[in-house]
Design a protein around this motif. Structure first.
Motif, mmCIF file in Angstrom:
data_model
loop_
_atom_site.group_PDB
_atom_site.id
_atom_site.type_symbol
_atom_site.label_atom_id
_atom_site.label_comp_id
_atom_site.label_asym_id
_atom_site.label_seq_id
_atom_site.Cartn_x
_atom_site.Cartn_y
_atom_site.Cartn_z
ATOM 1 N N MET A 1 -47.899 9.527 74.969
ATOM 2 C CA MET A 1 -47.759 10.757 74.189
ATOM 3 C C MET A 1 -49.055 11.554 74.251
ATOM 4 N N GLU A 2 -48.929 12.882 74.258
ATOM 5 C CA GLU A 2 -50.104 13.742 74.252
ATOM 6 C C GLU A 2 -50.831 13.619 72.928
ATOM 7 N N ASN A 3 -52.114 13.979 72.927
ATOM 8 C CA ASN A 3 -52.897 13.938 71.704
ATOM 9 C C ASN A 3 -52.353 14.900 70.656
ATOM 10 N N HIS A 4 -52.609 14.560 69.396
ATOM 11 C CA HIS A 4 -52.268 15.464 68.303
ATOM 12 C C HIS A 4 -53.192 16.672 68.351
ATOM 13 N N GLN A 5 -52.609 17.831 68.140
ATOM 14 C CA GLN A 5 -53.377 19.057 67.997
ATOM 15 C C GLN A 5 -53.020 19.651 66.641
ATOM 16 N N GLY A 92 -55.339 6.492 66.884
ATOM 17 C CA GLY A 92 -54.297 5.470 66.977
ATOM 18 C C GLY A 92 -54.180 4.602 65.747
ATOM 19 N N GLU A 93 -54.992 4.871 64.719
ATOM 20 C CA GLU A 93 -54.918 4.094 63.482
ATOM 21 C C GLU A 93 -53.622 4.406 62.736
ATOM 22 N N LEU A 94 -53.184 3.441 61.919
ATOM 23 C CA LEU A 94 -51.939 3.589 61.164
ATOM 24 C C LEU A 94 -52.080 4.695 60.131
#
Length: 303
Positions: A1-5, A92-94
């Motif tokens: 998945m692409e990074n969050h923006q 990537g942390e919960l």
């Protein structure tokens, strides 16, 4: 998945601001935290409460909303908060710890006819996707997703998903009168059970056109001034009407030398002769009026 923006979005309450991601954060639940102890299940929310101006943290769908105390203005701190949220999500942390089993969430789905006799729009009372997605065949879908499972119906040809609806194109072997109820019930039950649409296997910046040809779409910031104006007109005046019919229109390119504008039709609009002609003529007329002397013709291609 692409990074969050993360995008900063003001709300009607000046004390509350939303930090929207381009991906879902949580799907079947929303969370409200009033203080750091209340936020034990969310490490990110706890981090945010270390900021002295944070009063309440909300997590829902694809956004985190924060209510502030009046000791600061959002203009002074929103950039730093946005960066903190974006960095955490991309680590990537919960986001939220939960021991709850999957529960059925009440969902309603209704079917809506489109100008394309082979396409039907199925509208849900919940958000299905953050970014629009197109599935040209079962090969574009992921295992154990709603998109993949819909292809168990042999008459389904293509899927287009945006916001809270799925636009489905069928083959000519059957009429919608015979299968609408079955498909609608299948979608509703799948969503209640927590099924997600899944990601398309198309490259994120590419669209598959007629004859399987793939095209990379230009980024807005790289466009010339005329192309940017065209995109703004399409977004403001054309896309809302097209979306209401279960479709989408995407800008592909503009040739200044001959005044040609190329657009790609998706969803219910793709493959519909009447939609193609109506849209092309309507867009052409509007663009000629709003950008005089620069537009000669519009070429509409099926996605």
């Amino acid at each position: 998945m692409e990074n969050h923006q993360i995008k900063v979005v003001p709300t009607s309450n000046e004390a509350i601001i939303k930090f929207e991601s381009n991906h879902f954060l949580v799907k079947n639940h929303s969370y409200e935290f009033k203080n750091i102890d209340d936020a034990k299940s969310s490490p990110l929310a706890q981090q945010l409460f270390y900021l002295p101006f944070v009063k309440t943290v909300y997590i829902a769908q694809n956004f985190i909303a924060i209510e502030r105390y009046d000791i600061v203005s959002w203009e002074d701190v929103q950039t730093e908060v946005s960066e903190q949220i974006e960095n955490y999500l991309n680590s990537g942390e919960l986001l939220v710890k939960t021991d709850e089993e999957k529960k059925k969430v009440p969902v309603t789905v209704y079917a809506e006819a489109t100008p394309n006799p082979n396409a039907m729009k199925f509208v849900a009372n919940k958000k299905l996707t953050v970014n629009s997605k197109e599935f040209k065949s079962i090969n574009d879908t992921e295992v154990d997703t709603l998109a993949r499972n819909l292809y168990t119906f042999p008459f389904i040809k293509e899927l287009y998903v945006d916001e809270n609806y799925i636009s489905i194109q069928k083959h000519d072997v059957i009429s919608w009168d015979e299968v609408t109820h079955e498909v609608r019930s299948f979608i509703r039950e799948s969503l209640e059970s927590g099924s997600s649409i899944g990601e398309t296997k198309h490259e994120s910046a590419a669209i598959v056109k007629e004859k399987g040809e793939s095209v990379d779409l230009p980024k807005f910031e790289n466009l010339d001034d005329i192309s940017k104006k065209i995109v703004e007109i399409l977004d403001e005046y054309i896309k809302p009407a097209v979306a209401s019919d279960g479709g989408n229109i995407v800008f592909e390119g503009y040739e200044e030398s001959n005044g040609e504008v190329r657009v790609i039709l998706q969803g219910a609009c793709s493959g519909c002769p009447s939609s193609t002609m109506t849209l092309r003529n309507g867009i052409e007329t509007m663009l000629k009026e709003m950008i005089p002397g620069k537009i000669e013709r519009v070429v509409a291609l099926n996605g």
